[in-house]
Design a protein around this motif. Sequence first.
Motif, PDB file in Angstrom:
ATOM      1  N   ALA A 202       0.797  -1.116   0.032  1.00  0.00           N
ATOM      2  CA  ALA A 202      -0.105  -0.038  -0.161  1.00  0.00           C
ATOM      3  C   ALA A 202       0.667   1.221   0.175  1.00  0.00           C
ATOM      4  CB  ALA A 202      -0.799  -0.095   1.261  1.00  0.00           C
ATOM      5  N   THR A 203       1.940   1.152   0.950  1.00  0.00           N
ATOM      6  CA  THR A 203       2.571   2.575   0.971  1.00  0.00           C
ATOM      7  C   THR A 203       3.346   2.866  -0.502  1.00  0.00           C
ATOM      8  OG1 THR A 203       3.093   2.087   3.306  1.00  0.00           O
ATOM      9  CG2 THR A 203       4.585   3.678   2.244  1.00  0.00           C
ATOM     10  N   SER A 204       3.913   1.775  -0.952  1.00  0.00           N
ATOM     11  CA  SER A 204       4.639   2.234  -2.347  1.00  0.00           C
ATOM     12  C   SER A 204       3.631   2.379  -3.457  1.00  0.00           C
ATOM     13  CB  SER A 204       5.501   1.095  -2.622  1.00  0.00           C
ATOM     14  OG  SER A 204       4.837  -0.298  -2.870  1.00  0.00           O
ATOM     15  N   LEU A 205       2.675   1.791  -3.252  1.00  0.00           N
ATOM     16  CA  LEU A 205       1.609   2.181  -4.350  1.00  0.00           C
ATOM     17  C   LEU A 205       1.173   3.600  -4.286  1.00  0.00           C
ATOM     18  CD1 LEU A 205      -0.485  -1.315  -4.341  1.00  0.00           C
ATOM     19  CD2 LEU A 205       0.990  -0.466  -6.477  1.00  0.00           C
ATOM     20  N   LYS A 206       0.801   3.900  -3.092  1.00  0.00           N
ATOM     21  CA  LYS A 206       0.361   5.249  -2.950  1.00  0.00           C
ATOM     22  C   LYS A 206       1.459   6.164  -3.321  1.00  0.00           C
ATOM     23  CE  LYS A 206      -2.592   4.463   0.975  1.00  0.00           C
ATOM     24  NZ  LYS A 206      -2.870   4.437   2.449  1.00  0.00           N
ATOM     25  N   ALA A 207       2.793   5.987  -3.288  1.00  0.00           N
ATOM     26  CA  ALA A 207       3.787   6.864  -3.592  1.00  0.00           C
ATOM     27  C   ALA A 207       3.612   7.187  -5.112  1.00  0.00           C
ATOM     28  CB  ALA A 207       5.123   6.447  -2.943  1.00  0.00           C
ATOM     29  N   GLY A 208       3.140   6.105  -5.887  1.00  0.00           N
ATOM     30  CA  GLY A 208       3.073   6.236  -7.361  1.00  0.00           C
ATOM     31  C   GLY A 208       1.899   6.636  -7.546  1.00  0.00           C
ATOM     32  N   GLY A 209       0.877   7.063  -6.967  1.00  0.00           N
ATOM     33  CA  GLY A 209      -0.416   7.853  -7.515  1.00  0.00           C
ATOM     34  C   GLY A 209      -1.567   6.962  -7.085  1.00  0.00           C
ATOM     35  N   PHE A 210      -1.465   5.621  -6.449  1.00  0.00           N
ATOM     36  CA  PHE A 210      -2.272   4.915  -6.046  1.00  0.00           C
ATOM     37  C   PHE A 210      -3.335   5.342  -5.011  1.00  0.00           C
ATOM     38  CE2 PHE A 210      -4.491   0.837  -4.573  1.00  0.00           C
ATOM     39  CZ  PHE A 210      -4.982   0.257  -5.900  1.00  0.00           C
ATOM     40  N   ARG A 211      -4.435   5.027  -4.935  1.00  0.00           N
ATOM     41  CA  ARG A 211      -5.188   6.010  -3.943  1.00  0.00           C
ATOM     42  C   ARG A 211      -6.209   5.037  -3.076  1.00  0.00           C
ATOM     43  NH1 ARG A 211     -10.233   9.246  -3.817  1.00  0.00           N
ATOM     44  NH2 ARG A 211     -10.127  10.794  -2.057  1.00  0.00           N
ATOM     45  N   ILE A 212      -6.184   4.992  -1.830  1.00  0.00           N
ATOM     46  CA  ILE A 212      -6.969   4.440  -1.090  1.00  0.00           C
ATOM     47  C   ILE A 212      -7.837   5.337  -0.013  1.00  0.00           C
ATOM     48  CG2 ILE A 212      -7.205   2.707   0.893  1.00  0.00           C
ATOM     49  CD1 ILE A 212      -6.488   1.228  -1.468  1.00  0.00           C
ATOM     50  N   SER A 213      -9.083   5.209  -0.312  1.00  0.00           N
ATOM     51  CA  SER A 213      -9.679   6.545   0.650  1.00  0.00           C
ATOM     52  C   SER A 213     -10.743   5.911   1.504  1.00  0.00           C
ATOM     53  CB  SER A 213     -10.402   7.432  -0.465  1.00  0.00           C
ATOM     54  OG  SER A 213     -11.448   6.637  -1.370  1.00  0.00           O
ATOM     55  N   HIS A 214     -10.669   4.569   1.895  1.00  0.00           N
ATOM     56  CA  HIS A 214     -11.791   3.847   2.687  1.00  0.00           C
ATOM     57  C   HIS A 214     -11.639   4.627   4.074  1.00  0.00           C
ATOM     58  CE1 HIS A 214     -13.670   0.735   5.004  1.00  0.00           C
ATOM     59  NE2 HIS A 214     -13.893   0.156   3.824  1.00  0.00           N
ATOM     60  N   PRO A 215     -12.865   4.776   4.662  1.00  0.00           N
ATOM     61  CA  PRO A 215     -12.613   5.400   5.997  1.00  0.00           C
ATOM     62  C   PRO A 215     -11.818   4.890   7.030  1.00  0.00           C
ATOM     63  CG  PRO A 215     -14.902   5.322   5.177  1.00  0.00           C
ATOM     64  CD  PRO A 215     -13.985   4.364   4.355  1.00  0.00           C
ATOM     65  N   THR A 216     -11.620   3.369   6.928  1.00  0.00           N
ATOM     66  CA  THR A 216     -10.822   2.818   8.019  1.00  0.00           C
ATOM     67  C   THR A 216      -9.608   2.248   7.457  1.00  0.00           C
ATOM     68  OG1 THR A 216     -11.966   0.529   7.420  1.00  0.00           O
ATOM     69  CG2 THR A 216     -12.668   2.185   9.250  1.00  0.00           C
ATOM     70  N   ASN A 217      -9.024   2.695   6.136  1.00  0.00           N
ATOM     71  CA  ASN A 217      -8.112   2.386   5.250  1.00  0.00           C
ATOM     72  C   ASN A 217      -7.841   0.917   4.947  1.00  0.00           C
ATOM     73  OD1 ASN A 217      -5.706   3.647   4.219  1.00  0.00           O
ATOM     74  ND2 ASN A 217      -4.162   2.909   5.699  1.00  0.00           N
ATOM     75  N   ASN A 218      -9.037   0.381   4.591  1.00  0.00           N
ATOM     76  CA  ASN A 218      -9.150  -1.256   4.294  1.00  0.00           C
ATOM     77  C   ASN A 218      -8.924  -1.166   2.714  1.00  0.00           C
ATOM     78  OD1 ASN A 218     -10.205  -3.665   3.424  1.00  0.00           O
ATOM     79  ND2 ASN A 218     -11.377  -3.601   5.081  1.00  0.00           N
ATOM     80  N   PHE A 219      -7.599  -1.754   2.622  1.00  0.00           N
ATOM     81  CA  PHE A 219      -6.933  -1.804   1.374  1.00  0.00           C
ATOM     82  C   PHE A 219      -7.805  -2.608   0.248  1.00  0.00           C
ATOM     83  CE2 PHE A 219      -4.152  -3.649  -1.743  1.00  0.00           C
ATOM     84  CZ  PHE A 219      -3.430  -2.560  -2.119  1.00  0.00           C
ATOM     85  N   ALA A 220      -8.290  -3.783   0.828  1.00  0.00           N
ATOM     86  CA  ALA A 220      -8.823  -4.799  -0.309  1.00  0.00           C
ATOM     87  C   ALA A 220     -10.231  -4.273  -0.357  1.00  0.00           C
ATOM     88  CB  ALA A 220      -8.781  -6.361   0.403  1.00  0.00           C
ATOM     89  N   ALA A 221     -10.972  -3.794   0.665  1.00  0.00           N
ATOM     90  CA  ALA A 221     -12.391  -3.527   0.443  1.00  0.00           C
ATOM     91  C   ALA A 221     -12.371  -1.957  -0.281  1.00  0.00           C
ATOM     92  CB  ALA A 221     -13.197  -3.155   1.844  1.00  0.00           C
TER      93      ALA A 221
END
Length: 505
Positions: A202-221
């Motif tokens: 998740a951390t490296s993906l976010k650095a490349g512009g991937f976005r996780i916006s879940h209220p509880t930061n649930n990656f898979a959901a």
Amino acid sequence: MKNLKITLLAALFMAVGCEKDTIDNNVESVVNEDAATFAEIGTIAIGGEGAAEISAYDETTKRLFTVNNSATNQIDVVDLSNPASPKKVAVINLAPYNGASNSVATHDGTLAVALESTIDKQANGKVVVFKTSDYSLIKEITVGALPDMVTFSPDGKYIMSANEGEPNDDYSKDPNGSISIIDIASNYTVTTLDFTSLSSQATSLKAGGFRISHPTNNFAADIEPEYVTISEDSKTAWVTLQENNGVAKVDLATKTIAGIFPLGYKDFNTVANGIDISDKDGSIVFSPWKVKGLYMPDAIASYNVNGVSYFITANEGDAREYKANTDIIRIKSAKLDPTAFPDAAALQADAKMGRLNIISNMGDTDKDGDLDELFCYGGRSFTIWNGSTGSLVFDSKNDLDKRANDLNIYDDGRSDDKGSEPESVVVAKMGSKNILFVGLERADAVVIYDVTNPSAPVYLQTIKTGDAPEGLLFIPASKSPTKRSLLVVSSEGDGQVKIFQPNLK
């Protein structure tokens, strides 16, 4: 003379005992069509809004199968033996399967339909398979929640669905987004993959512009697969993860997710990328603005050039708009950092940047409560990416919006949102050329390019469609009832299906 050559070629193949399909495939290579001359030859209205979202064509019956959710959940069957006069001939009732159709696909006399549950949208959905000849049921397969798109692999061995897994309004239910791979030869055995195993990235993906916006930061959901394309050799698939600004790569042989490509950001603060940013400025002017766009692609297509795989995305953009998680705000309502935006008061006027919808929880780089950078939804473009590395090969910049404006079909009322809104893409072989069709939902048009050279596409033509074109379907000359290439455009805004055909050279 041209027809004589085709007749002689067909006769030659008959003489050596070739099958009809072989003849058709070879005749296709002789058809010399001009991809810059597509014109409407037929149309059919099958209902109102939501009536014609996606269509699939069956060569064996010369029928078109079109999603129709305008009144009841059904597939409308259209006789396309004469494309100039398409006729609705049957209906496949989906009520017995407790699902609403989102997508259809065909292969070798079979029809696959992706159904989301009408009982509980967050419950698992289905892929239901029918015979195209008599619409009888072959198999009913459980897949992940909210299957949004279904397709067959080119070799016919697999059916794939992108299962979006959207949450309910208060996020009390949020199923994992997933991808289902159905092995047809193994009695339609299904393998459904989610993204739990990639959460450590998740951390490296976010650095490349991937976005996780879940209220509880649930990656898979939070990951929501949208659309699938499969390589010509049926070994690799690419799946758009729209709200997450990424594309997943899938290995079909091992039935595993090989990785995720984060797509990064598009800088609109350049002349080539300039956008018309306001719907309240009384004009249409494409200018640089200090804002970046997340590509957030909807549809995806793929093709191969000289042994290199590429995928092409329609960079529509999409917000999260739920009671428990809404991430959209206009710039005029945002708190801008005074150092980054010393002229904030002027920029936030409606006639400047104020009307643009941006992502409310991105851009506070120093965590002090104001926005140091601005990020909006979509790239207002199509992009060609390297299929192995995910690197950007070509982006159409602001060409789609400018082409629409040149034809007086640009919708200025969407300038504050996503412009012409590229929704769908299809790439097809016509002779020796690779031709790309891009559907613009808000301009009600399809823009056509020659993408034979992936790094230097050439504009060919823009054609007007029905209201809000959603589904693009290319029928090659070898499978067409006219033995000429056809483009079928299904428009969900007015329920129209239009058929286009090019001229011969």
